[in-house]
Design an enzyme around this catalytic site. Structure first.
Site, PDB file in Angstrom:
ATOM      1  N   LYS A  36      -9.779  13.269 -73.269  1.00  0.00           N
ATOM      2  CA  LYS A  36      -8.694  13.037 -72.064  1.00  0.00           C
ATOM      3  C   LYS A  36      -7.549  11.908 -72.216  1.00  0.00           C
ATOM      4  O   LYS A  36      -6.706  11.998 -71.987  1.00  0.00           O
ATOM      5  CB  LYS A  36      -9.690  12.785 -70.986  1.00  0.00           C
ATOM      6  CG  LYS A  36     -10.479  13.730 -70.025  1.00  0.00           C
ATOM      7  CD  LYS A  36     -10.694  13.554 -68.650  1.00  0.00           C
ATOM      8  CE  LYS A  36     -11.368  14.388 -68.266  1.00  0.00           C
ATOM      9  NZ  LYS A  36     -11.717  14.247 -66.665  1.00  0.00           N
ATOM     10  N   LYS A  43     -12.853  25.822 -73.115  1.00  0.00           N
ATOM     11  CA  LYS A  43     -13.259  26.156 -71.710  1.00  0.00           C
ATOM     12  C   LYS A  43     -12.386  26.586 -70.810  1.00  0.00           C
ATOM     13  O   LYS A  43     -11.305  26.258 -70.853  1.00  0.00           O
ATOM     14  CB  LYS A  43     -13.870  24.539 -71.351  1.00  0.00           C
ATOM     15  CG  LYS A  43     -14.784  24.370 -70.329  1.00  0.00           C
ATOM     16  CD  LYS A  43     -15.464  23.111 -70.104  1.00  0.00           C
ATOM     17  CE  LYS A  43     -15.833  22.881 -68.557  1.00  0.00           C
ATOM     18  NZ  LYS A  43     -16.216  21.332 -68.433  1.00  0.00           N
ATOM     19  N   LYS A  97      -9.080  24.291 -64.964  1.00  0.00           N
ATOM     20  CA  LYS A  97      -8.065  24.237 -64.045  1.00  0.00           C
ATOM     21  C   LYS A  97      -6.627  23.446 -64.726  1.00  0.00           C
ATOM     22  O   LYS A  97      -5.759  23.668 -63.952  1.00  0.00           O
ATOM     23  CB  LYS A  97      -8.256  23.454 -62.644  1.00  0.00           C
ATOM     24  CG  LYS A  97      -8.920  22.221 -63.178  1.00  0.00           C
ATOM     25  CD  LYS A  97      -9.213  21.323 -61.937  1.00  0.00           C
ATOM     26  CE  LYS A  97      -9.590  19.874 -62.087  1.00  0.00           C
ATOM     27  NZ  LYS A  97     -10.613  19.546 -62.768  1.00  0.00           N
TER      28      LYS A  97
END
Ligand code: TRP
Length: 341
Positions: A121, A205, A208
């Site tokens: 991230k 994965k 969103k």
């Protein structure tokens, strides 16, 4: 990890969290929400909408509030009974923040630096990531341990964080010489689709935040969108296999069959049997129908629930009050153990 401590003897409790995001995907539903709902029959469950985790990266305040209510509605639409289980948002129960601080002082920098989610991230600009993003797993440990939860249903990607929670629990128990005070929580990873992958790339994965909307099914997609996304989903040139071993190296086939199995509540072997030798087009057609049949009632119920924000807020407040009733005696003991007067 070896467990040299006397085992925790308290009651079993399930805890899990979902980040509030307006764009819930089929991955969130199959990998988390649906499985949480299934656990409420057999366990004492606490489910938390983790708004404090969400702000580790910037969130527009209006969007955050809406997403918090929407995730709450999605849980209920999927069958979670807020009377039987505890359903609330994290920021309402201050024990999470308080215990997270104590755990910031228990966890070691070296442990945190190994967390793959932080590395992913924060990307190339680690120095620009928030301090909260780095400390994220300590807050997650606090979520779990403020309830002395023993079982934590999560997707595969969160396993490392639950293991860190075990390390934190163990070090706290050791440092303060309180063997067995915190349980060492176990990750519970099960089901045909614990990891729902992108429809455009079976190695990534379903997320969103993927730039391509075609990569995911959103819980708010209409029938045409669902049909188009499955029609265009990536495949490989071979017919579908009969055995799980033949899914090796065929991530797209595995993903679509896994989604089918999870939605149909069937074992992967049953689904392999059903489609053995068939073309992808047949699987995609049936998958579209099944997805529409399973998601439509949920989507409609989310819309209905979202029309009454006051009712959602009352449910969250009720959940938070019951959550505090669990955490308060635990935190009173923690403060005393640590030496807070
Ligand atoms: N980090 C989890 C995720 O992104 C969400 C989460 C926060 C969580 N606190 C938790 C999950 C405690 C399980 C237990 O999916």
């Amino acid at each position: 990890m070896s467990d040299e401590q006397p085992t925790y003897t308290g009651p079993e409790r399930v805890f899990s969290g979902v980040q509030p995001s307006g764009n819930l995907t089929l991955g969130n539903y199959l990998g988390a929400i649906k499985r949480f709902v299934e656990m409420q029959d057999r366990h004492d469950c606490v489910y938390c909408v983790v708004d404090m985790h969400a702000i580790t990266v910037w969130q527009d305040p209006t969007d955050l509030a809406r997403a918090t209510r929407e995730v709450t509605a999605a849980y209920m639409a999927a069958g979670l009974d807020p009377k039987r289980s505890i359903l609330f948002n994290q920021s309402k129960v201050l024990a999470h923040a308080e215990l997270a601080w104590i755990f910031n002082c228990v966890a070691r920098m070296g442990w945190m630096e190994r967390m793959t989610q932080f590395k992913e991230k924060s990307g190339k600009h680690k120095e620009r990531a928030s301090l909260g993003l780095f400390a994220y797993p300590a807050l997650m440990a606090a979520d779990i341990l403020a309830y002395k939860a023993t079982h934590v249903p999560v997707g595969e990607d969160q396993k490392q964080h639950v293991e860190l929670s075990r390390d934190i629990a163990q070090k706290f128990n050791n440092d303060y010489q309180r063997p067995g005070f915190f349980p060492l929580p176990e990750p519970v990873i099960q089901g045909a689709a614990t990891r729902v992958m992108s429809l455009r790339d079976g190695a990534k994965k379903m997320s969103k935040s993927d730039p391509s909307d075609m990569s995911r099914i959103n819980l708010t997609d209409d029938h045409d969108a669902i049909a188009a996304k499955f029609r265009k989903a990536k495949t490989d040139p071979h017919p579908l296999p009969a055995h799980e071993s033949e899914l090796e190296g065929r991530p797209e086939a595995r993903n679509l069959l896994g989604i089918y199995a999870a939605l149909a509540d069937e074992e992967l072997v049953t689904v392999l049997d059903k489609f053995a030798g068939a073309q992808f087009s047949q699987l995609k057609g049936e998958l579209t129908e099944l997805t529409i049949a399973k998601l439509t009632p949920i989507t409609e119920e989310v819309t209905r629930l979202m029309a009454d924000e006051g009712e959602i807020d009352r449910i969250l407040e009720d959940g938070a009050a019951r959550a505090r009733a669990i955490t308060e005696p635990i935190m009173a003991e923690v403060r005393q153990i640590v030496g807070f007067v």
